[in-house]
Write an enzyme that holds these catalytic residues in place. Structure first.
Site, PDB file in Angstrom:
ATOM      1  N   SER A  46       0.977  -1.288   0.051  1.00 15.70           N
ATOM      2  CA  SER A  46      -0.329   0.089  -0.226  1.00 15.70           C
ATOM      3  C   SER A  46       0.606   1.109  -0.178  1.00 15.70           C
ATOM      4  O   SER A  46       1.476   1.986   0.267  1.00 15.70           O
ATOM      5  CB  SER A  46      -0.913  -0.077   1.195  1.00 15.70           C
ATOM      6  N   GLU A  47       0.129   2.533  -0.431  1.00 18.51           N
ATOM      7  CA  GLU A  47       1.436   3.944  -1.065  1.00 18.51           C
ATOM      8  C   GLU A  47       1.969   3.990   0.498  1.00 18.51           C
ATOM      9  O   GLU A  47       2.958   4.643   0.281  1.00 18.51           O
ATOM     10  CB  GLU A  47       0.769   4.290  -2.009  1.00 18.51           C
TER      11      GLU A  47
END
Lengths: 212, 231
Positions: A46-47
């Site tokens: 996840s960024e």
């Protein structure tokens, strides 16, 4: 019968092999994780700096400090790690993500993607991490409906909306078909939804479809 | 003795000037220094440029700061939220300037500022609207855009634990923009849930060495679910 949204996500998930590090965009792409069996080890990044997301938490087990890019509560998979934003995007921009799955407004036969701004929208555009993912991931698959709600093709010769990335899309999963984007050729049909014909898909597509 | 701990939020924010560029940590609400943002509203500095990932939600926190007319410009990647009413109204009325930056470019511009790198090239946004007016260059046959470092006067960051040297430990996904923002400002102010004795924080766990931090204020965000053993 065209695929519904869950079936589209499941169809895409079938093609994700064990061992890949995968970034899922917000919206429909997030649903892909639900269809990768837990026995197949896929690392979801996840960024916001979570490497190794697990499924959504059970009620009563939520940790407000654990969220994904869509700001939904998550759990960690065993083996997960945290990094800050600079390192998370170094991972993305440095080519360490095997696959990124994004939604789309339009995909063109040269692999261009438009998914962040439309001229119809008078509110401020939001780009988030889409351009970084488009430029940096090893592979980019788009999951989206084949046409807009009013029936206009989203799979086109050239994008009309502002681009997210140039020549970055490798494959498109829609409710009607799975299409590869092949350099110098364009869209090549990889698979059709059950009971859907090539003629029907072509009629709803703004670019020429090739068969393998 | 080095002691960066201040006793109140007002002390933490003392001296923030009108016209400052302020980095604000967090991704959505996680890792966001809520109490320092409230403190900045109280403190009253105006004509601010704020740099953060999201443009606030509802009428609290960053949205309230904008609603009070303290913000001239916002630099962010994702100005949309569940309830972006304040930002969208100001933006539509031309009362706030927006610089939209891809998230990774935003992070790298901040990191570069902290690392003494004035500019860098990235493939992100090459050939798109967000590269317009920027220098571009080809390396090994691929197009890159030049992006400049994003230096700031002030950084507001949030940590789970801190000590009097200003060492910070983050919790869960609460690191996000905080470590790089702490590096990129003249004055870095941290709010921390817990203050620990010097030496109590494990060196491997420290996400931001105190060298980058000027002031620390302890704030209790409350809630019995915020126990360190749950990390």
């Amino acid at each position: 019968m065209p695929f519904n949204r869950d079936q589209m996500a499941a169809r895409l998930a079938d093609d994700v092999p064990e061992g890949w590090c995968v970034n899922l965009g917000i919206g429909m792409p997030t649903m892909v994780a639900n269809h990768v069996p837990p026995t197949r080890e896929v690392i979801f990044q996840s960024e916001n700096g979570v490497i190794g997301m697990g499924p959504a938490p059970k009620e009563g087990e939520e940790d407000p400090w654990l969220i994904n890019a869509g700001k939904q509560l998550i759990t960690l998979a065993r083996g997960a790690s945290f990094v800050g934003h600079a390192d998370s995007f170094a991972m993305i921009r440095g080519g360490h993500i095997d696959l990124c799955v994004l939604g789309g407004f339009e995909v063109a036969e040269n692999g261009d993607l438009a998914n962040w701004a439309t001229s119809e929208n008078d509110t401020a555009p939001a780009v988030g991490g889409a351009m970084d993912l488009a430029a940096g991931a090893k592979r980019l698959w788009v999951i989206m409906e084949h046409t807009t709600k009013d029936g206009r093709p989203k799979i086109v010769e050239r994008c009309g909306y502002p681009l997210t990335g140039l020549a970055c899309v490798n494959r498109v999963y829609t409710n009607l078909a799975v299409l590869d984007v092949v350099e110098g050729k364009g869209f090549v049909v990889r698979d059709l939804a059950p009971g859907v014909t090539l003629e029907e898909v072509q009629a709803k597509t703004g670019a020429t479809l090739h068969t393998q | 003795m080095i002691n960066k701990i201040v006793q109140s939020v007002a002390d933490a924010l003392a001296g923030v000037k009108d016209g400052s560029t302020v980095l604000i940590g967090g991704f959505g609400s996680v890792g966001q220094p809520d109490v320092l943002i409230e403190g900045l509203i109280e403190q009253g500095a105006r004509d601010l440029t704020i740099v953060l990932n999201n443009a606030g939600s509802g009428r609290i926190g960053v949205a309230k700061l904008m609603d009070q007319g303290q913000v001239r410009k916002i630099v962010c990647s994702f100005p949309r939220s569940k309830d972006p009413v304040v930002f969208e109204t100001l933006y539509r009325e031309g009362k706030i300037e927006l610089e939209l930056v891809p998230q990774g470019t935003l992070a790298e511009r901040i990191r570069a500022a902290g690392a003494g790198i004035p500019a860098f090239y990235t493939a992100t946004a090459a050939g798109t609207l967000l590269a317009r007016g920027k220098e571009s260059r080809e390396f090994e046959g691929k197009a890159y855009v030049m992006e400049r470092a994003l230096k700031a006067d002030v950084a507001l960051v949030e940590a789970w634990e801190a000590d009097r040297w200003g060492n910070l430990v983050y919790r869960g996904s609460g690191g996000n923009f905080n470590p790089i923002m702490a590096m990129a400002a003249e004055l870095t102010i941290a709010q921390a849930q817990h203050i620990r004795e010097l030496g109590e924080l494990h060196p491997h766990m420290i996400g931001t060495p105190g060298v980058y931090v000027n002031r620390v204020v302890q704030v209790d965000r409350g809630g019995d679910w915020l126990k360190p053993e749950q990390v």
